[in-house]
Design a protein around this motif. Structure first.
Motif, PDB file in Angstrom:
ATOM      1  N   HIS A  13       0.830  -1.195   0.000  1.00 47.86           N
ATOM      2  CA  HIS A  13       0.000   0.000   0.000  1.00 47.86           C
ATOM      3  C   HIS A  13       0.872   1.255   0.000  1.00 47.86           C
ATOM      4  O   HIS A  13       2.088   1.192   0.201  1.00 47.86           O
ATOM      5  CB  HIS A  13      -0.908  -0.005   1.226  1.00 47.86           C
ATOM      6  N   ASP A  14       0.238   2.398  -0.200  1.00 50.59           N
ATOM      7  CA  ASP A  14       0.988   3.648  -0.228  1.00 50.59           C
ATOM      8  C   ASP A  14       1.469   4.011   1.176  1.00 50.59           C
ATOM      9  O   ASP A  14       1.119   3.369   2.179  1.00 50.59           O
ATOM     10  CB  ASP A  14       0.161   4.777  -0.841  1.00 50.59           C
ATOM     11  N   ALA A  15       2.298   5.068   1.247  1.00 48.89           N
ATOM     12  CA  ALA A  15       2.946   5.427   2.507  1.00 48.89           C
ATOM     13  C   ALA A  15       1.937   5.827   3.574  1.00 48.89           C
ATOM     14  O   ALA A  15       2.096   5.484   4.752  1.00 48.89           O
ATOM     15  CB  ALA A  15       3.943   6.557   2.266  1.00 48.89           C
ATOM     16  N   ALA A  16       0.882   6.546   3.194  1.00 52.55           N
ATOM     17  CA  ALA A  16      -0.116   6.968   4.178  1.00 52.55           C
ATOM     18  C   ALA A  16      -0.783   5.756   4.820  1.00 52.55           C
ATOM     19  O   ALA A  16      -1.001   5.715   6.039  1.00 52.55           O
ATOM     20  CB  ALA A  16      -1.150   7.876   3.518  1.00 52.55           C
ATOM     21  N   HIS A  17      -1.103   4.776   4.007  1.00 51.83           N
ATOM     22  CA  HIS A  17      -1.708   3.545   4.532  1.00 51.83           C
ATOM     23  C   HIS A  17      -0.722   2.837   5.452  1.00 51.83           C
ATOM     24  O   HIS A  17      -1.103   2.351   6.539  1.00 51.83           O
ATOM     25  CB  HIS A  17      -2.119   2.641   3.368  1.00 51.83           C
ATOM     26  N   ALA A  18       0.541   2.759   5.034  1.00 51.79           N
ATOM     27  CA  ALA A  18       1.543   2.037   5.818  1.00 51.79           C
ATOM     28  C   ALA A  18       1.727   2.660   7.194  1.00 51.79           C
ATOM     29  O   ALA A  18       1.819   1.957   8.204  1.00 51.79           O
ATOM     30  CB  ALA A  18       2.879   2.006   5.073  1.00 51.79           C
ATOM     31  N   VAL A  19       1.777   3.998   7.277  1.00 49.05           N
ATOM     32  CA  VAL A  19       1.988   4.663   8.562  1.00 49.05           C
ATOM     33  C   VAL A  19       0.733   4.584   9.429  1.00 49.05           C
ATOM     34  O   VAL A  19       0.813   4.366  10.643  1.00 49.05           O
ATOM     35  CB  VAL A  19       2.431   6.118   8.354  1.00 49.05           C
ATOM     36  N   GLY A  20      -0.434   4.742   8.830  1.00 48.30           N
ATOM     37  CA  GLY A  20      -1.662   4.598   9.593  1.00 48.30           C
ATOM     38  C   GLY A  20      -1.820   3.202  10.161  1.00 48.30           C
ATOM     39  O   GLY A  20      -2.227   3.017  11.319  1.00 48.30           O
ATOM     40  N   SER A  21      -1.466   2.211   9.361  1.00 46.72           N
ATOM     41  CA  SER A  21      -1.508   0.824   9.828  1.00 46.72           C
ATOM     42  C   SER A  21      -0.514   0.597  10.962  1.00 46.72           C
ATOM     43  O   SER A  21      -0.811  -0.130  11.923  1.00 46.72           O
ATOM     44  CB  SER A  21      -1.203  -0.116   8.658  1.00 46.72           C
ATOM     45  N   LEU A  22       0.663   1.220  10.867  1.00 48.40           N
ATOM     46  CA  LEU A  22       1.672   1.093  11.920  1.00 48.40           C
ATOM     47  C   LEU A  22       1.162   1.643  13.251  1.00 48.40           C
ATOM     48  O   LEU A  22       1.343   1.023  14.304  1.00 48.40           O
ATOM     49  CB  LEU A  22       2.953   1.822  11.507  1.00 48.40           C
ATOM     50  N   ALA A  23       0.529   2.799  13.218  1.00 45.08           N
ATOM     51  CA  ALA A  23       0.028   3.395  14.456  1.00 45.08           C
ATOM     52  C   ALA A  23      -0.992   2.487  15.122  1.00 45.08           C
ATOM     53  O   ALA A  23      -0.947   2.256  16.344  1.00 45.08           O
ATOM     54  CB  ALA A  23      -0.579   4.767  14.166  1.00 45.08           C
ATOM     55  N   GLU A  24      -1.924   1.940  14.324  1.00 44.84           N
ATOM     56  CA  GLU A  24      -2.901   1.016  14.901  1.00 44.84           C
ATOM     57  C   GLU A  24      -2.229  -0.249  15.404  1.00 44.84           C
ATOM     58  O   GLU A  24      -2.601  -0.791  16.459  1.00 44.84           O
ATOM     59  CB  GLU A  24      -3.961   0.660  13.865  1.00 44.84           C
ATOM     60  N   ALA A  25      -1.227  -0.736  14.666  1.00 42.06           N
ATOM     61  CA  ALA A  25      -0.532  -1.954  15.072  1.00 42.06           C
ATOM     62  C   ALA A  25       0.138  -1.778  16.429  1.00 42.06           C
ATOM     63  O   ALA A  25       0.094  -2.677  17.280  1.00 42.06           O
ATOM     64  CB  ALA A  25       0.497  -2.355  14.015  1.00 42.06           C
ATOM     65  N   CYS A  26       0.760  -0.631  16.657  1.00 46.07           N
ATOM     66  CA  CYS A  26       1.416  -0.392  17.953  1.00 46.07           C
ATOM     67  C   CYS A  26       0.408  -0.421  19.087  1.00 46.07           C
ATOM     68  O   CYS A  26       0.668  -0.984  20.160  1.00 46.07           O
ATOM     69  CB  CYS A  26       2.156   0.945  17.920  1.00 46.07           C
ATOM     70  N   THR A  27      -0.757   0.174  18.862  1.00 48.45           N
ATOM     71  CA  THR A  27      -1.810   0.143  19.877  1.00 48.45           C
ATOM     72  C   THR A  27      -2.275  -1.284  20.135  1.00 48.45           C
ATOM     73  O   THR A  27      -2.395  -1.725  21.293  1.00 48.45           O
ATOM     74  CB  THR A  27      -2.998   1.011  19.421  1.00 48.45           C
ATOM     75  N   LEU A  28      -2.532  -2.021  19.061  1.00 48.90           N
ATOM     76  CA  LEU A  28      -3.034  -3.385  19.192  1.00 48.90           C
ATOM     77  C   LEU A  28      -2.022  -4.298  19.884  1.00 48.90           C
ATOM     78  O   LEU A  28      -2.378  -5.092  20.767  1.00 48.90           O
ATOM     79  CB  LEU A  28      -3.337  -3.948  17.804  1.00 48.90           C
ATOM     80  N   ILE A  29      -0.782  -4.209  19.459  1.00 39.23           N
ATOM     81  CA  ILE A  29       0.247  -5.112  19.995  1.00 39.23           C
ATOM     82  C   ILE A  29       0.436  -4.884  21.488  1.00 39.23           C
ATOM     83  O   ILE A  29       0.504  -5.835  22.268  1.00 39.23           O
ATOM     84  CB  ILE A  29       1.554  -4.940  19.208  1.00 39.23           C
ATOM     85  N   ARG A  30       0.506  -3.631  21.900  1.00 37.87           N
ATOM     86  CA  ARG A  30       0.666  -3.368  23.335  1.00 37.87           C
ATOM     87  C   ARG A  30      -0.548  -3.871  24.126  1.00 37.87           C
ATOM     88  O   ARG A  30      -0.405  -4.431  25.215  1.00 37.87           O
ATOM     89  CB  ARG A  30       0.891  -1.870  23.591  1.00 37.87           C
ATOM     90  N   ARG A  31      -1.742  -3.686  23.568  1.00 37.70           N
ATOM     91  CA  ARG A  31      -2.932  -4.198  24.256  1.00 37.70           C
ATOM     92  C   ARG A  31      -2.906  -5.720  24.352  1.00 37.70           C
ATOM     93  O   ARG A  31      -3.275  -6.305  25.382  1.00 37.70           O
ATOM     94  CB  ARG A  31      -4.196  -3.734  23.539  1.00 37.70           C
ATOM     95  N   LEU A  32      -2.502  -6.386  23.284  1.00 39.84           N
ATOM     96  CA  LEU A  32      -2.447  -7.847  23.309  1.00 39.84           C
ATOM     97  C   LEU A  32      -1.451  -8.345  24.349  1.00 39.84           C
ATOM     98  O   LEU A  32      -1.660  -9.397  24.964  1.00 39.84           O
ATOM     99  CB  LEU A  32      -2.079  -8.369  21.915  1.00 39.84           C
TER     100      LEU A  32
END
Length: 284
Positions: free
Chosen positions: A128-147
């Motif tokens: 995906h484009d850079a905007a998608h990649a960075v937005g996905s990263l931010a959500e991933a950090c939230t999800l991973i820490r919660r898990l």
């Protein structure tokens, strides 16, 4: 703060015994505190058809063969694995290592690197484009820490990720969670660093650029009320076997600029007793 030194061994164009030899040697040298692999599925240098090991599998093997080194990937591509699966993998490695994981993550390879770009099509992965990649990263950090920390299953409805009944068991050894090391230099990524990172890794060894981007990170921290000093700064420096004084000068410059996590990148083939040489010639 005294700098913490580590080594990096890119797991391409080498054999498993090559890397294992260096890591086991470094594990016995107190001056070397951490060790790193990268996260690519195909070579990004040398023979494009040469061998490359999958980073997390190799990291788990090396975690089982070492006992002291902090260890991680600089940095995991968030594009390669769904974040809940990545959280599970990372928790497993933290347990195998006895709580020594440094969780490195980033948005993924930049689109202008053709040798890195090809690995997505070769493995059936979307790019995906850079905007998608960075937005996905931010959500991933939230999800991973919660898990890693939530004690009950949860649902998550984000723009990029949706989970139902998400839960990670067993949890990592480290409490509340392994340190999160985010690599990147773009303005959008630095906003994610300010929000989520314990350590920021600047990709590359251009110190002047790293200093400029660090100032941007400081500004973003101030905007959200976070102390910039709470985020340690990491820089990878290539090691010159032929001219160690050049590497020593680069280390001195990085330390003066406030980089406290210095990763000395070792090129293959690795000389005999290279970790001892690093400690004696570059660190001491």
């Amino acid at each position: 703060m005294a700098p913490r030194f580590g080594i990096a061994t890119a797991p391409m164009q080498v054999s498993y015994p090559d890397i294992l030899r260096v890591w086991e040697e470094a594990d016995a040298i107190p001056e070397i505190e951490h060790a790193w692999l990268f996260d690519h599925l195909m070579p990004i240098g040398g023979d494009p058809g040469g061998p490359t090991f999958e980073g997390w599998s190799l990291l788990s093997a090396l975690a089982a063969r070492t006992g002291r080194l902090r260890l991680g990937l600089l940095v995991t591509s968030n594009r390669f694995r769904p974040p809940a699966m990545l959280a599970k993998i990372a928790a497993t490695v933290d347990i195998v290592s006895g709580g020594r994981l440094e969780f490195g993550i980033g948005a993924g390879s930049r689109p202008d690197h053709p040798l890195a770009r090809r690995e997505y099509e070769a493995h059936g992965l979307p790019f995906h484009d850079a905007a998608h990649a960075v937005g996905s990263l931010a959500e991933a950090c939230t999800l991973i820490r919660r898990l890693w920390t939530d004690t009950e299953p949860f649902d998550f409805e984000g723009e990029y990720h949706r989970l139902k009944g998400a839960f990670c068991n067993p949890k990592p050894v480290q409490r509340p969670a392994p340190p999160i090391v985010i690599g990147g230099r773009s303005t959008a990524t630095l906003r994610v660093v300010a929000e989520h990172a314990d350590v920021w890794n600047f990709p590359g060894d251009d110190l002047s650029a790293a200093i400029r981007r660090g100032a941007v990170l400081d500004r973003f921290c101030a905007e959200i009320g976070r102390d910039p000093g709470a985020i340690a700064r990491s820089l990878v420096l290539p090691v010159s076997y032929d001219d160690p004084s050049r590497t020593r000068d680069a280390i001195a410059g990085a330390v003066d600029a406030g980089f406290s996590h210095l990763v000395l990148s070792l090129s293959a083939p690795y000389p005999d007793k290279v970790a001892h040489w690093v400690a004696e010639e570059l660190i001491s």
